[in-house]
Write a protein that holds these residues in place. Sequence first.
Motif, PDB file in Angstrom:
ATOM      1  N   ARG A   1       0.839  -1.199   0.000  1.00 44.19           N
ATOM      2  CA  ARG A   1       0.000   0.000   0.000  1.00 44.19           C
ATOM      3  C   ARG A   1       0.874   1.248   0.000  1.00 44.19           C
ATOM      4  NH1 ARG A   1      -5.058   1.398  -0.481  1.00 44.19           N
ATOM      5  NH2 ARG A   1      -5.954   2.829   0.970  1.00 44.19           N
ATOM      6  N   ALA A   2       0.582   2.143  -0.912  1.00 46.75           N
ATOM      7  CA  ALA A   2       1.213   3.463  -0.964  1.00 46.75           C
ATOM      8  C   ALA A   2       0.337   4.308  -1.871  1.00 46.75           C
ATOM      9  CB  ALA A   2       2.629   3.379  -1.519  1.00 46.75           C
ATOM     10  N   GLU A   3      -0.095   5.455  -1.402  1.00 46.26           N
ATOM     11  CA  GLU A   3      -0.951   6.326  -2.200  1.00 46.26           C
ATOM     12  C   GLU A   3      -0.365   7.716  -2.271  1.00 46.26           C
ATOM     13  OE1 GLU A   3      -5.110   6.357  -1.249  1.00 46.26           O
ATOM     14  OE2 GLU A   3      -5.239   4.188  -1.211  1.00 46.26           O
ATOM     15  N   ASN A   4      -0.654   8.373  -3.391  1.00 48.86           N
ATOM     16  CA  ASN A   4      -0.266   9.764  -3.603  1.00 48.86           C
ATOM     17  C   ASN A   4       1.219  10.010  -3.334  1.00 48.86           C
ATOM     18  OD1 ASN A   4      -2.697  10.910  -4.548  1.00 48.86           O
ATOM     19  ND2 ASN A   4      -3.513  10.728  -2.477  1.00 48.86           N
ATOM     20  N   LEU A   5       2.032   9.193  -3.977  1.00 49.75           N
ATOM     21  CA  LEU A   5       3.474   9.353  -3.830  1.00 49.75           C
ATOM     22  C   LEU A   5       3.950  10.630  -4.515  1.00 49.75           C
ATOM     23  CD1 LEU A   5       4.686   5.742  -4.686  1.00 49.75           C
ATOM     24  CD2 LEU A   5       4.397   6.745  -2.417  1.00 49.75           C
ATOM     25  N   TYR A   6       4.789  11.343  -3.844  1.00 45.28           N
ATOM     26  CA  TYR A   6       5.536  12.430  -4.461  1.00 45.28           C
ATOM     27  C   TYR A   6       6.862  11.843  -4.939  1.00 45.28           C
ATOM     28  CZ  TYR A   6       2.330  15.895  -2.528  1.00 45.28           C
ATOM     29  OH  TYR A   6       1.209  16.633  -2.242  1.00 45.28           O
ATOM     30  N   TYR A   7       7.548  12.594  -5.791  1.00 46.50           N
ATOM     31  CA  TYR A   7       8.835  12.166  -6.324  1.00 46.50           C
ATOM     32  C   TYR A   7       9.759  11.693  -5.195  1.00 46.50           C
ATOM     33  CZ  TYR A   7      13.515  12.622  -8.257  1.00 46.50           C
ATOM     34  OH  TYR A   7      14.815  12.404  -8.622  1.00 46.50           O
ATOM     35  N   GLU A   8       9.810  12.447  -4.122  1.00 54.20           N
ATOM     36  CA  GLU A   8      10.710  12.124  -3.011  1.00 54.20           C
ATOM     37  C   GLU A   8      10.346  10.801  -2.330  1.00 54.20           C
ATOM     38  OE1 GLU A   8      10.596  16.539  -3.600  1.00 54.20           O
ATOM     39  OE2 GLU A   8       9.080  14.970  -3.436  1.00 54.20           O
ATOM     40  N   ASP A   9       9.098  10.380  -2.452  1.00 55.49           N
ATOM     41  CA  ASP A   9       8.632   9.142  -1.811  1.00 55.49           C
ATOM     42  C   ASP A   9       8.992   7.887  -2.602  1.00 55.49           C
ATOM     43  OD1 ASP A   9       7.319  10.730   0.122  1.00 55.49           O
ATOM     44  OD2 ASP A   9       5.520  10.845  -1.137  1.00 55.49           O
ATOM     45  N   VAL A  10       9.318   8.045  -3.875  1.00 55.54           N
ATOM     46  CA  VAL A  10       9.581   6.890  -4.742  1.00 55.54           C
ATOM     47  C   VAL A  10      10.889   6.230  -4.318  1.00 55.54           C
ATOM     48  CG1 VAL A  10      10.131   6.177  -7.103  1.00 55.54           C
ATOM     49  CG2 VAL A  10       8.265   7.791  -6.673  1.00 55.54           C
ATOM     50  N   GLU A  11      10.807   4.941  -4.010  1.00 49.73           N
ATOM     51  CA  GLU A  11      11.975   4.165  -3.607  1.00 49.73           C
ATOM     52  C   GLU A  11      12.339   3.192  -4.725  1.00 49.73           C
ATOM     53  OE1 GLU A  11      11.691   2.325   0.247  1.00 49.73           O
ATOM     54  OE2 GLU A  11      10.588   4.037   1.059  1.00 49.73           O
ATOM     55  N   ILE A  12      13.535   3.377  -5.283  1.00 49.15           N
ATOM     56  CA  ILE A  12      13.995   2.476  -6.339  1.00 49.15           C
ATOM     57  C   ILE A  12      14.005   1.046  -5.780  1.00 49.15           C
ATOM     58  CG2 ILE A  12      15.907   1.916  -7.909  1.00 49.15           C
ATOM     59  CD1 ILE A  12      14.364   4.637  -8.370  1.00 49.15           C
ATOM     60  N   GLY A  13      13.456   0.119  -6.554  1.00 45.55           N
ATOM     61  CA  GLY A  13      13.372  -1.285  -6.143  1.00 45.55           C
ATOM     62  C   GLY A  13      12.051  -1.660  -5.494  1.00 45.55           C
ATOM     63  N   ALA A  14      11.237  -0.667  -5.123  1.00 45.07           N
ATOM     64  CA  ALA A  14       9.928  -0.989  -4.538  1.00 45.07           C
ATOM     65  C   ALA A  14       9.067  -1.676  -5.591  1.00 45.07           C
ATOM     66  CB  ALA A  14       9.245   0.271  -4.026  1.00 45.07           C
ATOM     67  N   VAL A  15       8.389  -2.742  -5.193  1.00 42.40           N
ATOM     68  CA  VAL A  15       7.571  -3.552  -6.095  1.00 42.40           C
ATOM     69  C   VAL A  15       6.116  -3.482  -5.654  1.00 42.40           C
ATOM     70  CG1 VAL A  15       7.172  -5.875  -7.000  1.00 42.40           C
ATOM     71  CG2 VAL A  15       9.507  -5.118  -6.503  1.00 42.40           C
ATOM     72  N   PHE A  16       5.227  -3.350  -6.620  1.00 40.58           N
ATOM     73  CA  PHE A  16       3.793  -3.293  -6.356  1.00 40.58           C
ATOM     74  C   PHE A  16       3.084  -4.344  -7.204  1.00 40.58           C
ATOM     75  CE2 PHE A  16       5.592   0.789  -5.489  1.00 40.58           C
ATOM     76  CZ  PHE A  16       4.963   1.217  -4.335  1.00 40.58           C
ATOM     77  N   LYS A  17       2.027  -4.915  -6.663  1.00 40.31           N
ATOM     78  CA  LYS A  17       1.199  -5.882  -7.391  1.00 40.31           C
ATOM     79  C   LYS A  17      -0.233  -5.378  -7.374  1.00 40.31           C
ATOM     80  CE  LYS A  17      -0.306 -10.691  -7.367  1.00 40.31           C
ATOM     81  NZ  LYS A  17      -0.219 -11.986  -6.688  1.00 40.31           N
ATOM     82  N   THR A  18      -0.888  -5.426  -8.521  1.00 38.98           N
ATOM     83  CA  THR A  18      -2.256  -4.935  -8.644  1.00 38.98           C
ATOM     84  C   THR A  18      -3.276  -6.045  -8.374  1.00 38.98           C
ATOM     85  OG1 THR A  18      -2.553  -5.495 -10.989  1.00 38.98           O
ATOM     86  CG2 THR A  18      -1.475  -3.371 -10.477  1.00 38.98           C
ATOM     87  N   ALA A  19      -4.520  -5.640  -8.380  1.00 39.43           N
ATOM     88  CA  ALA A  19      -5.621  -6.594  -8.368  1.00 39.43           C
ATOM     89  C   ALA A  19      -5.629  -7.346  -9.706  1.00 39.43           C
ATOM     90  CB  ALA A  19      -6.944  -5.856  -8.172  1.00 39.43           C
ATOM     91  N   GLU A  20      -6.418  -8.403  -9.760  1.00 40.95           N
ATOM     92  CA  GLU A  20      -6.537  -9.202 -10.983  1.00 40.95           C
ATOM     93  C   GLU A  20      -7.693  -8.722 -11.845  1.00 40.95           C
ATOM     94  OE1 GLU A  20      -7.064 -13.135  -9.371  1.00 40.95           O
ATOM     95  OE2 GLU A  20      -4.895 -13.494  -9.367  1.00 40.95           O
ATOM     96  N   HIS A  21      -7.593  -9.025 -13.137  1.00 36.86           N
ATOM     97  CA  HIS A  21      -8.686  -8.789 -14.078  1.00 36.86           C
ATOM     98  C   HIS A  21      -8.801 -10.016 -14.974  1.00 36.86           C
ATOM     99  CE1 HIS A  21     -11.429  -6.713 -16.769  1.00 36.86           C
ATOM    100  NE2 HIS A  21     -10.740  -7.252 -17.766  1.00 36.86           N
ATOM    101  N   THR A  22     -10.015 -10.496 -15.170  1.00 31.62           N
ATOM    102  CA  THR A  22     -10.263 -11.609 -16.080  1.00 31.62           C
ATOM    103  C   THR A  22     -10.761 -11.052 -17.405  1.00 31.62           C
ATOM    104  OG1 THR A  22     -10.839 -13.035 -14.212  1.00 31.62           O
ATOM    105  CG2 THR A  22     -11.532 -13.761 -16.411  1.00 31.62           C
TER     106      THR A  22
END
Length: 154
Positions: free
Chosen positions: A4-25
């Motif tokens: 979970r991370a919302e409304n990231l500013y440039y300074e908040d972006v961490e190189i290497g951070a990985v995100f997974k979304t919900a699924e869609h069929t």
Amino acid sequence: MVTRAENLYYEDVEIGAVFKTAEHTISEADIIDFARLTRDNHPLHRDADYARRAGFPSLIAHGLFGLSLMEGLKSELKLYEDTSIASLGWNAVRFVKPLLVGDVLHVEMTFTAKRASRSRPAGVITEAVKLVDASKDLRIDAEHISLIQMRPAQ
């Protein structure tokens, strides 16, 4: 993997951070609707018999449908809901495997680079974006570049 991370500013972006979304069929209606909307009515996307004669088990989704789905699924994460300025483009897009009716897909996204913008007080971020199926097979691989706000001065 970050959950979970919302409304990231440039300074908040961490190189290497990985995100997974919900699924869609993917449904047949998804493919037909995309064909209608984009006016790309190639029979691979509208005629199941034609698609089978071409060697596919069913209709196949447009590659650009998959790319659009990737952006839509990413947007549901709300990473830059209020901080996004613009998409600067997609690079190195590879359509690895066809997208078929019934496929269950999600996006895995990793921040790979960031730099300050040369033209405005904002940041340019680079994302490795992968559309993956339920068996973890790669379907689409791409790089996305975004321009997002820097944190306002206090």
